[in-house]
Scaffold this motif. Sequence first.
Motif, PDB file in Angstrom:
ATOM      1  N   VAL A  15       0.833  -1.209   0.000  1.00 44.28           N
ATOM      2  CA  VAL A  15       0.000   0.000   0.000  1.00 44.28           C
ATOM      3  C   VAL A  15       0.867   1.258   0.000  1.00 44.28           C
ATOM      4  CG1 VAL A  15      -1.668   1.355   1.325  1.00 44.28           C
ATOM      5  CG2 VAL A  15      -1.996  -1.106   1.052  1.00 44.28           C
ATOM      6  N   THR A  16       0.663   2.061  -1.015  1.00 45.81           N
ATOM      7  CA  THR A  16       1.358   3.342  -1.160  1.00 45.81           C
ATOM      8  C   THR A  16       0.313   4.447  -1.253  1.00 45.81           C
ATOM      9  OG1 THR A  16       3.259   2.365  -2.284  1.00 45.81           O
ATOM     10  CG2 THR A  16       2.852   4.706  -2.682  1.00 45.81           C
ATOM     11  N   LYS A  17       0.611   5.582  -0.614  1.00 51.41           N
ATOM     12  CA  LYS A  17      -0.286   6.734  -0.714  1.00 51.41           C
ATOM     13  C   LYS A  17       0.526   7.968  -1.010  1.00 51.41           C
ATOM     14  CE  LYS A  17      -4.034   9.195  -0.587  1.00 51.41           C
ATOM     15  NZ  LYS A  17      -5.007   9.109  -1.708  1.00 51.41           N
ATOM     16  N   GLU A  18       0.148   8.652  -2.107  1.00 52.97           N
ATOM     17  CA  GLU A  18       0.803   9.894  -2.489  1.00 52.97           C
ATOM     18  C   GLU A  18      -0.207  11.024  -2.474  1.00 52.97           C
ATOM     19  OE1 GLU A  18       2.306   8.958  -6.335  1.00 52.97           O
ATOM     20  OE2 GLU A  18       4.112   7.958  -5.555  1.00 52.97           O
ATOM     21  N   PHE A  19       0.259  12.197  -2.089  1.00 50.26           N
ATOM     22  CA  PHE A  19      -0.554  13.408  -2.119  1.00 50.26           C
ATOM     23  C   PHE A  19       0.130  14.414  -3.039  1.00 50.26           C
ATOM     24  CE2 PHE A  19      -1.525  11.583   2.058  1.00 50.26           C
ATOM     25  CZ  PHE A  19      -2.923  11.586   2.039  1.00 50.26           C
ATOM     26  N   GLY A  20      -0.672  15.163  -3.803  1.00 52.59           N
ATOM     27  CA  GLY A  20      -0.114  16.167  -4.684  1.00 52.59           C
ATOM     28  C   GLY A  20       0.391  15.584  -5.985  1.00 52.59           C
ATOM     29  N   GLY A  61     -11.513   3.147   4.765  1.00 52.39           N
ATOM     30  CA  GLY A  61     -12.204   3.522   3.537  1.00 52.39           C
ATOM     31  C   GLY A  61     -12.459   5.001   3.390  1.00 52.39           C
ATOM     32  N   LEU A  62     -11.771   5.812   4.176  1.00 51.32           N
ATOM     33  CA  LEU A  62     -11.914   7.258   4.074  1.00 51.32           C
ATOM     34  C   LEU A  62     -10.990   7.843   3.009  1.00 51.32           C
ATOM     35  CD1 LEU A  62     -12.025   8.067   7.891  1.00 51.32           C
ATOM     36  CD2 LEU A  62     -13.962   7.992   6.309  1.00 51.32           C
ATOM     37  N   LEU A  63      -9.894   7.150   2.724  1.00 52.80           N
ATOM     38  CA  LEU A  63      -8.962   7.528   1.659  1.00 52.80           C
ATOM     39  C   LEU A  63      -8.732   6.326   0.762  1.00 52.80           C
ATOM     40  CD1 LEU A  63      -6.080   9.475   3.486  1.00 52.80           C
ATOM     41  CD2 LEU A  63      -7.829  10.454   1.993  1.00 52.80           C
ATOM     42  N   ASP A  64      -8.432   6.580  -0.506  1.00 52.87           N
ATOM     43  CA  ASP A  64      -8.053   5.520  -1.437  1.00 52.87           C
ATOM     44  C   ASP A  64      -6.534   5.447  -1.511  1.00 52.87           C
ATOM     45  OD1 ASP A  64     -10.690   4.866  -2.139  1.00 52.87           O
ATOM     46  OD2 ASP A  64     -10.741   6.459  -3.657  1.00 52.87           O
TER      47      ASP A  64
END
Length: 242
Positions: A15-20, A61-64
């Motif tokens: 699981v990776t999460k990037e913003f911007g 489930g609040l963020l993908d």
Amino acid sequence: MTATATQPAIALRGVTKEFGTGDARVTALHEVDLEIPYGELVLLVGPSGCGKTTLISIVAGLLDATAGEVEVLGQNLTRMRGGRKVRFRGDNIGFVFQQYNLLPALTAAENACVPLLIAGWDRKKAVARASELLDAVGLGSRLKSFPNQLSGGQQQRVAIARALVHGPRLLVCDEPTAALDAASGRTVMGLIRQVAVATDRAVVVVTHDSRVYDFGDRIVSMADGRIESVETRDAGPLAAQE
């Protein structure tokens, strides 16, 4: 897919999460792998900004996730979209936060039954169910009290009852003891163990409060968006004493 006893309650794979975007892109999570079994209270710990809240937001489930696979309670959230994900959250996940977020004009029982009212329950039945849970967390005598008539620890108990009133199989808590003194914090963690930990449920608690570490069945330590370590503990005897 339906969850079974042999499956983990939560399974995260890469699981990776990037913003911007572009030069402003920030990677909050780096290929996180993690499994959380049913029947445990898991503490997620680490310094501010290490990705704890981002991680539980994805689990809830609040963020993908930007990449990777997220399975919660036997369901693949990675492929779940829109209204289906909202319904899944409402049916299966309870939330407890540092801020109690109680409605000041409602009594303890009325605050605790709000999720049932949203789900379409009859008001009288919803208040009765909420009252049962408030009694279970030691507030049976304060059902008609308003938030400003309750201590911080009592307000957090109302918030716990509200989170559990619809029978969620996953309870997610973000710093639930941060605004409480040591004694109240331990009482709240004891209640979370007592009421929420069961063979068909799981509890994940984000905390900076080292005073409550001994309530966890395992402690997952994070740093810089990665899992640093997973420590398995025996919290059973402690839970029985609280």
